[in-house]
Design a protein around this motif. Structure first.
Motif, PDB file in Angstrom:
ATOM      1  N   PRO A  54       3.718  -6.319  -0.250  1.00 43.66           N
ATOM      2  CA  PRO A  54       2.666  -6.131   0.704  1.00 43.66           C
ATOM      3  C   PRO A  54       3.413  -5.871   2.162  1.00 43.66           C
ATOM      4  CG  PRO A  54       2.663  -8.318  -0.418  1.00 43.66           C
ATOM      5  CD  PRO A  54       3.740  -7.362  -0.864  1.00 43.66           C
ATOM      6  N   GLY A  55       2.623  -4.884   2.728  1.00 37.39           N
ATOM      7  CA  GLY A  55       3.355  -4.342   4.169  1.00 37.39           C
ATOM      8  C   GLY A  55       4.226  -3.069   3.842  1.00 37.39           C
ATOM      9  N   ALA A  56       4.527  -2.738   2.617  1.00 37.26           N
ATOM     10  CA  ALA A  56       5.620  -1.783   2.435  1.00 37.26           C
ATOM     11  C   ALA A  56       5.112  -0.509   3.293  1.00 37.26           C
ATOM     12  CB  ALA A  56       5.961  -1.424   1.119  1.00 37.26           C
ATOM     13  N   GLY A  57       3.679  -0.184   3.117  1.00 35.57           N
ATOM     14  CA  GLY A  57       3.058   1.051   3.651  1.00 35.57           C
ATOM     15  C   GLY A  57       3.480   1.109   5.218  1.00 35.57           C
ATOM     16  N   ASP A  58       3.236  -0.100   6.024  1.00 34.36           N
ATOM     17  CA  ASP A  58       3.774  -0.146   7.163  1.00 34.36           C
ATOM     18  C   ASP A  58       5.179   0.368   7.421  1.00 34.36           C
ATOM     19  OD1 ASP A  58       1.227  -0.643   7.861  1.00 34.36           O
ATOM     20  OD2 ASP A  58       1.422  -2.620   8.066  1.00 34.36           O
ATOM     21  N   ARG A  59       6.012  -0.326   6.625  1.00 35.86           N
ATOM     22  CA  ARG A  59       7.551  -0.399   6.772  1.00 35.86           C
ATOM     23  C   ARG A  59       7.950   1.251   6.517  1.00 35.86           C
ATOM     24  NH1 ARG A  59      11.799  -0.009   8.996  1.00 35.86           N
ATOM     25  NH2 ARG A  59      13.800  -0.491   8.114  1.00 35.86           N
ATOM     26  N   ALA A  61       6.041   3.822   6.986  1.00 35.88           N
ATOM     27  CA  ALA A  61       5.432   4.783   8.156  1.00 35.88           C
ATOM     28  C   ALA A  61       6.581   4.813   9.324  1.00 35.88           C
ATOM     29  CB  ALA A  61       3.971   4.252   8.639  1.00 35.88           C
ATOM     30  N   GLU A  62       7.207   3.465   9.524  1.00 34.21           N
ATOM     31  CA  GLU A  62       8.163   3.335  10.186  1.00 34.21           C
ATOM     32  C   GLU A  62       9.424   4.201  10.049  1.00 34.21           C
ATOM     33  OE1 GLU A  62       6.921  -1.427  11.527  1.00 34.21           O
ATOM     34  OE2 GLU A  62       9.108  -0.792  10.498  1.00 34.21           O
ATOM     35  N   ILE A  63       9.740   4.038   8.704  1.00 36.57           N
ATOM     36  CA  ILE A  63      10.969   4.928   8.164  1.00 36.57           C
ATOM     37  C   ILE A  63      10.740   6.413   8.510  1.00 36.57           C
ATOM     38  CG2 ILE A  63      12.238   5.359   6.448  1.00 36.57           C
ATOM     39  CD1 ILE A  63      11.855   2.568   5.510  1.00 36.57           C
ATOM     40  N   LEU A  64       9.408   6.752   8.045  1.00 35.95           N
ATOM     41  CA  LEU A  64       9.117   8.219   8.212  1.00 35.95           C
ATOM     42  C   LEU A  64       9.098   8.680   9.579  1.00 35.95           C
ATOM     43  CD1 LEU A  64       6.121   8.141   5.860  1.00 35.95           C
ATOM     44  CD2 LEU A  64       8.237   9.372   5.404  1.00 35.95           C
ATOM     45  N   VAL A  72       8.084  14.220   1.430  1.00 34.36           N
ATOM     46  CA  VAL A  72       8.402  13.119   0.497  1.00 34.36           C
ATOM     47  C   VAL A  72       8.336  13.448  -0.866  1.00 34.36           C
ATOM     48  CG1 VAL A  72       7.466  10.988  -0.069  1.00 34.36           C
ATOM     49  CG2 VAL A  72       7.448  11.367   2.326  1.00 34.36           C
ATOM     50  N   ILE A  73       9.352  13.170  -1.655  1.00 35.97           N
ATOM     51  CA  ILE A  73       9.392  12.978  -3.110  1.00 35.97           C
ATOM     52  C   ILE A  73       9.528  11.469  -3.699  1.00 35.97           C
ATOM     53  CG2 ILE A  73      10.332  14.276  -4.968  1.00 35.97           C
ATOM     54  CD1 ILE A  73      11.752  16.041  -3.254  1.00 35.97           C
ATOM     55  N   HIS A  74       8.430  11.405  -4.538  1.00 36.76           N
ATOM     56  CA  HIS A  74       8.280  10.132  -5.012  1.00 36.76           C
ATOM     57  C   HIS A  74       8.633   9.574  -6.450  1.00 36.76           C
ATOM     58  CE1 HIS A  74       6.419   6.043  -5.547  1.00 36.76           C
ATOM     59  NE2 HIS A  74       5.404   6.413  -6.103  1.00 36.76           N
ATOM     60  N   PHE A  75       9.642   8.993  -6.601  1.00 34.83           N
ATOM     61  CA  PHE A  75      10.089   8.850  -7.917  1.00 34.83           C
ATOM     62  C   PHE A  75      10.218   7.261  -8.310  1.00 34.83           C
ATOM     63  CE2 PHE A  75      12.531  12.932  -7.063  1.00 34.83           C
ATOM     64  CZ  PHE A  75      11.664  13.592  -8.172  1.00 34.83           C
ATOM     65  N   ALA A  76       9.962   6.439  -7.276  1.00 34.89           N
ATOM     66  CA  ALA A  76      10.287   5.162  -7.461  1.00 34.89           C
ATOM     67  C   ALA A  76       9.154   4.433  -8.422  1.00 34.89           C
ATOM     68  CB  ALA A  76      10.300   4.430  -6.198  1.00 34.89           C
ATOM     69  N   ALA A  77       9.327   4.039  -9.543  1.00 35.44           N
ATOM     70  CA  ALA A  77       8.519   3.370 -10.561  1.00 35.44           C
ATOM     71  C   ALA A  77       9.095   2.597 -11.558  1.00 35.44           C
ATOM     72  CB  ALA A  77       7.682   4.440 -11.262  1.00 35.44           C
ATOM     73  N   ARG A  78       8.404   1.844 -11.991  1.00 35.26           N
ATOM     74  CA  ARG A  78       8.918   1.014 -13.254  1.00 35.26           C
ATOM     75  C   ARG A  78       8.632   1.716 -14.518  1.00 35.26           C
ATOM     76  NH1 ARG A  78      11.740  -2.382 -10.112  1.00 35.26           N
ATOM     77  NH2 ARG A  78      10.532  -3.297  -8.577  1.00 35.26           N
ATOM     78  N   LYS A  79       9.603   1.991 -15.357  1.00 34.08           N
ATOM     79  CA  LYS A  79       9.177   2.912 -16.470  1.00 34.08           C
ATOM     80  C   LYS A  79       9.918   2.252 -17.782  1.00 34.08           C
ATOM     81  CE  LYS A  79      13.423   5.142 -16.977  1.00 34.08           C
ATOM     82  NZ  LYS A  79      14.541   6.093 -17.054  1.00 34.08           N
ATOM     83  N   GLN A  80      10.102   1.162 -18.269  1.00 29.24           N
ATOM     84  CA  GLN A  80      10.495   0.438 -19.241  1.00 29.24           C
ATOM     85  C   GLN A  80       9.412   0.279 -20.243  1.00 29.24           C
ATOM     86  OE1 GLN A  80      13.993   0.537 -19.627  1.00 29.24           O
ATOM     87  NE2 GLN A  80      14.106   0.801 -17.343  1.00 29.24           N
ATOM     88  N   VAL A  81       9.393   0.893 -21.479  1.00 30.05           N
ATOM     89  CA  VAL A  81       8.229   1.181 -22.111  1.00 30.05           C
ATOM     90  C   VAL A  81       8.051  -0.655 -22.729  1.00 30.05           C
ATOM     91  CG1 VAL A  81       7.251   1.650 -24.232  1.00 30.05           C
ATOM     92  CG2 VAL A  81       8.650   3.269 -22.904  1.00 30.05           C
ATOM     93  N   GLY A  82       9.265  -1.273 -23.311  1.00 33.55           N
ATOM     94  CA  GLY A  82       8.941  -2.364 -23.748  1.00 33.55           C
ATOM     95  C   GLY A  82       8.356  -3.444 -22.730  1.00 33.55           C
ATOM     96  N   LEU A 100       0.134   3.819  -3.713  1.00 28.54           N
ATOM     97  CA  LEU A 100      -0.530   3.672  -2.557  1.00 28.54           C
ATOM     98  C   LEU A 100       0.095   3.332  -1.302  1.00 28.54           C
ATOM     99  CD1 LEU A 100      -3.406   1.350  -4.345  1.00 28.54           C
ATOM    100  CD2 LEU A 100      -3.753   3.755  -3.471  1.00 28.54           C
ATOM    101  N   ASN A 101       1.135   2.517  -1.399  1.00 25.52           N
ATOM    102  CA  ASN A 101       1.812   2.422  -0.299  1.00 25.52           C
ATOM    103  C   ASN A 101       2.566   3.576   0.280  1.00 25.52           C
ATOM    104  OD1 ASN A 101       1.138  -0.523   0.120  1.00 25.52           O
ATOM    105  ND2 ASN A 101       2.984  -1.178  -1.129  1.00 25.52           N
ATOM    106  N   VAL A 102       3.204   4.304  -0.691  1.00 29.89           N
ATOM    107  CA  VAL A 102       3.798   5.510  -0.103  1.00 29.89           C
ATOM    108  C   VAL A 102       2.782   6.458   0.575  1.00 29.89           C
ATOM    109  CG1 VAL A 102       4.747   7.683  -1.089  1.00 29.89           C
ATOM    110  CG2 VAL A 102       5.382   5.656  -1.753  1.00 29.89           C
ATOM    111  N   LEU A 103       1.279   6.468  -0.118  1.00 31.10           N
ATOM    112  CA  LEU A 103       0.491   7.427   0.625  1.00 31.10           C
ATOM    113  C   LEU A 103       0.036   6.996   1.790  1.00 31.10           C
ATOM    114  CD1 LEU A 103      -1.717   8.449  -2.532  1.00 31.10           C
ATOM    115  CD2 LEU A 103      -0.285   9.717  -1.260  1.00 31.10           C
ATOM    116  N   THR A 104      -0.035   5.265   1.915  1.00 28.46           N
ATOM    117  CA  THR A 104      -0.375   4.823   3.354  1.00 28.46           C
ATOM    118  C   THR A 104       0.607   4.969   4.512  1.00 28.46           C
ATOM    119  OG1 THR A 104      -1.496   2.922   2.230  1.00 28.46           O
ATOM    120  CG2 THR A 104      -0.687   2.454   4.216  1.00 28.46           C
ATOM    121  N   GLY A 105       1.797   5.027   3.958  1.00 29.48           N
ATOM    122  CA  GLY A 105       2.994   5.297   4.967  1.00 29.48           C
ATOM    123  C   GLY A 105       2.844   6.735   5.407  1.00 29.48           C
TER     124      GLY A 105
END
Ligand SMILES: NC(=O)c1ccc[n+]([C@@H]2O[C@H](COP(=O)([O-])OP(=O)(O)OC[C@H]3O[C@@H](n4cnc5c(N)ncnc54)[C@H](O)[C@@H]3O)[C@@H](O)[C@H]2O)c1
Length: 110
Positions: A54-59, A61-64, A72-82, A100-105
Motif C-alpha cells: 500500500p502506498g507504493a504508487g505514491d513512493r 511517483a516521488e522516485i520518478l 519505465v521498464i517493468h519486470f518486478a513480479a512473482r513467477k514461481q510456478v509451485g 497498478l502501483n507502477v501505473l499510478t506512480g
C-alpha cells in the motif's frame, strides 16, 4: 535518458540494466530484493521497495520525479510456478497491485 527498471536485480531485469548501461543510459532500479541480487546492477541506483505494498504508487511517483526518469521498464513480479499454485490469491495481489502501483506512480509523476 534515465530509465527506471523495476525488478532490475532479477534475472531478466539485470540483463536489461546491463544493456542500458552499455548503451550509455542512466539507470535507476526498484527491487525489494526478495529474489534479486544487488551485485547484478553495479552502477545503478537501487531503491529497495515492495511495489505491491500500500502506498507504493505514491513512493514510485516521488522516485520518478526525484530521479527525473524518462522511461519505465517493468519486470518486478512473482513467477514461481509451485508457489503460485499454493498461494494464487497472494500472487494475484502481488502482481496485479504491483502493476497498478507502477501505473499510478507514472500517472502521478510530473
Ligand atoms: N525468466 C524467464 O524466462 C521469463 C520469461 C518470460 C517472462 N518472464 C517474466 O519477466 C519478469 C521477470 O522475470 P525474471 O525471470 O527476471 O524473474 P526474477 O524473479 O529473477 O526477477 C524478478 C525481480 O523482481 C523483484 N520483485 C518481485 N516482486 C517484487 C515486488 N513486489 N516489489 C519489488 N520487487 C519485486 C525480485 O526481487 C526480483 O529481483 C516476470 O514477470 C516473469 O514472469 C520471465
Amino acid at each position: 535518458m534515465t530509465v527506471l527498471v523495476t525488478g532490475g536485480c532479477g534475472y531478466i531485469g539485470a540483463h536489461v540494466v546491463h544493456a542500458l548501461h552499455q548503451a550509455g543510459e542512466r539507470v535507476v532500479v526498484v527491487d525489494d530484493l526478495s529474489y534479486g541480487k544487488p551485485a547484478r546492477i553495479e552502477g545503478a541506483r537501487l531503491y529497495g521497495i515492495d511495489i505491491a505494498a500500500p502506498g507504493a504508487g505514491d513512493r514510485l511517483a516521488e522516485i520518478l520525479n526525484a530521479e527525473d526518469v524518462d522511461s519505465v521498464i517493468h519486470f518486478a513480479a512473482r513467477k514461481q510456478v509451485g508457489e503460485s499454485v499454493e498461494k494464487p490469491l497472494w500472487y494475484y495481489q502481488q502482481n496485479i497491485n504491483g502493476m497498478l502501483n507502477v501505473l499510478t506512480g507514472m500517472t502521478q509523476s510530473k
